[in-house]
Design an enzyme around this catalytic site. Structure first.
Site, PDB file in Angstrom:
ATOM      1  N   HIS A 171       0.833  -1.204   0.000  1.00 53.30           N
ATOM      2  CA  HIS A 171       0.000   0.000   0.000  1.00 53.30           C
ATOM      3  C   HIS A 171       0.872   1.260   0.000  1.00 53.30           C
ATOM      4  O   HIS A 171       0.390   2.354  -0.304  1.00 53.30           O
ATOM      5  CB  HIS A 171      -0.920  -0.019   1.223  1.00 53.30           C
ATOM      6  CG  HIS A 171      -2.193   0.734   1.059  1.00 53.30           C
ATOM      7  ND1 HIS A 171      -2.353   1.795   0.193  1.00 53.30           N
ATOM      8  CD2 HIS A 171      -3.398   0.582   1.691  1.00 53.30           C
ATOM      9  CE1 HIS A 171      -3.583   2.255   0.285  1.00 53.30           C
ATOM     10  NE2 HIS A 171      -4.235   1.543   1.170  1.00 53.30           N
ATOM     11  N   ASP A 384      -8.637 -11.421 -16.369  1.00 50.07           N
ATOM     12  CA  ASP A 384      -8.724 -12.697 -17.083  1.00 50.07           C
ATOM     13  C   ASP A 384      -7.326 -13.116 -17.525  1.00 50.07           C
ATOM     14  O   ASP A 384      -6.726 -12.498 -18.401  1.00 50.07           O
ATOM     15  CB  ASP A 384      -9.651 -12.531 -18.284  1.00 50.07           C
ATOM     16  CG  ASP A 384      -9.793 -13.801 -19.111  1.00 50.07           C
ATOM     17  OD1 ASP A 384      -9.169 -14.821 -18.768  1.00 50.07           O
ATOM     18  OD2 ASP A 384     -10.530 -13.755 -20.120  1.00 50.07           O
TER      19      ASP A 384
END
Length: 441
Positions: A171, A384
């Site tokens: 982060h 994907d």
């Protein structure tokens, strides 16, 4: 499947662990990545996501499951290496709280076999807990990692042939929008669509939220803490959401309230009722992606913690009525768009004022604090790798109690909320009739 079985060492076998370096070396001119004021504020927390693909077609030339897993891992490693050439800070190491040394140390990559069917995880009575099996132990939302790598990836193969890919990204380098940029670029390359693809992430570093005005932060001020919270997953189907939004629009006067506006108001109301014996004042803090609010607007490809906040406060019983909450939230968003998100950034102002007072930001003993992170418009279900879109995208329990995550549910089928609360509050919250009325049947 019982919790004891989920935690059994025999269920998970680590086949291999390696380090993936960028496919081309990072130029010396980019060796040191300067962290912004926000980056320095945030602890060395790892943002975790997992993607579950139950229908992975086995290649005809593969003789066994081990060969197939090795082939999948090789494809992912090769494409990750290519991706890291453009996302080079994620292949580096923290030098201190203000700088990433982009030394091409690489990302950690593990290959894992899980000895059960994926359906046993996804259909588990406590799926939020069960899904954590696809992550390295104790890593999601961790405040540090012994290897120091800023990106940790793991590919898991189940007995049924399904594949899960988990990633944990620092982060310190970027927010949720930054993460989805990297994941979509990585998956596109894995699919073989890398011909003529130009990856163009724009690392903003400290060019926008510089530390020059407020001074560098020697140590981070925000860390995760999952010790007090449990997570539950709630699905709001599109049909019910549309009816709910129409009802709220009529009662509030807010034109076309969004899915996240009505659901955040509902969850805030229900959690206040569940924790009614704590404080008289409650505040819901919404994290905002301010890329489009900047002057000029930043592209989605901008990488960093480009954030602000807006807050909704409830002090009286009428304040927690959903039409009132939605009206207040809409006003807050409209005000946020009119502000200079550098000079008038509410998140920065809160941090600076807290430092001046010697307290932790957003920590008020006289107010119950709740936090909402909206990822609903980010295309996580488009990640994907060549096996179609994921059956489920998962965020593990964290980063701390009283936290809501919103995500798209299976490409437009509704909204998924991941809710983190204290255990005693969750038991009351999840029985709320007003909440149950809006959930998937």
């Amino acid at each position: 499947m019982a919790f004891a079985l989920l935690s059994s060492p025999s269920l998970v076998s680590i086949c291999d662990k390696t380090f993936i370096k960028p496919s081309s070396p990072t130029p010396p001119t980019l060796r040191y990545h300067k962290l912004s004021f926000f980056d320095q504020f945030i602890g060395h927390i790892y943002i975790p996501f997992a993607f579950f693909y139950p229908k992975v077609q086995q290649r005809e030339e593969s003789n066994n499951s081990h060969n197939e897993l090795s082939h999948i891992a090789h494809l992912l490693q090769t494409s990750l290496s290519q991706t890291l050439a453009s996302y080079y800070p994620y292949a580096g190491k923290l030098r201190d709280n203000s700088t990433v040394d982009c030394n091409d140390m690489g990302a950690e990559f593990s290959i894992v076999q899980i000895k059960c069917h994926m359906s046993e995880i996804l259909d588990h009575s406590d799926a939020s807990h069960a899904e954590s099996i696809v992550f390295p132990k104790d890593l999601p939302w961790a405040n540090n990692y012994e290897g120091g790598n800023l990106l940790i990836a793991q590919v898991c193969k189940f007995d049924c042939g399904g594949i899960a890919i988990s990633v944990c990204l620092s982060h310190k380098i970027g927010d949720g929008c930054s993460v989805i940029n990297l994941l979509n670029d990585w998956s596109r390359i894995t699919c073989g669509h890398n011909t003529n693809i130009t990856l163009a992430p724009r690392f903003v570093g400290d060019s926008i939220f510089s530390t020059q005005k407020y001074g560098p932060l020697i140590a981070p001020l925000m860390e995760s803490n999952v010790s007090e919270c449990v997570q539950k997953r709630f699905i709001f189907p599109t049909a019910k959401l549309d009816a709910f939004r129409a009802k709220v629009a009529a009662e509030s006067g807010v034109e076309n309230p969004t899915e996240t506006e009505v659901v955040s108001a509902l969850l805030f109301k229900c959690v206040i009722k569940a924790a009614s014996n704590t404080t008289t004042t409650s505040k819901l803090v919404h994290y905002l992606d301010v890329r489009t609010m900047m002057t000029p607007p930043l592209p989605r490809s901008a990488i960093g913690n480009i954030l602000s906040v807006l807050s909704t406060i409830a002090t009286k019983e009428q304040d927690i009525e959903i039409p009132t909450l939605v009206r207040n939230l809409r006003k807050g968003v409209e005000v946020a768009y009119k502000k200079d998100q550098v000079e008038q950034n509410e998140f920065i102002l809160e941090i600076v004022e807290s430092i001046r007072k010697g307290k932790i930001p957003f920590d008020d003993e006289n107010c119950s604090m709740y936090f909402c992170c909206n990822l609903f418009k980010y295309p996580y279900y488009n990640v994907d790798f060549g096996w179609g879109k994921p059956e489920r995208v998962s965020i593990p329990n964290g980063p701390f109690k009283n936290f809501f995550f919103f995500m798209d549910y299976q490409n437009g089928r509704g909204l998924e909320a991941r809710v983190m609360l204290k255990k005693q509050h969750m038991s009351e919250f999840e029985r709320d009739e007003e909440l149950l009325h809006q959930l998937i049947d």
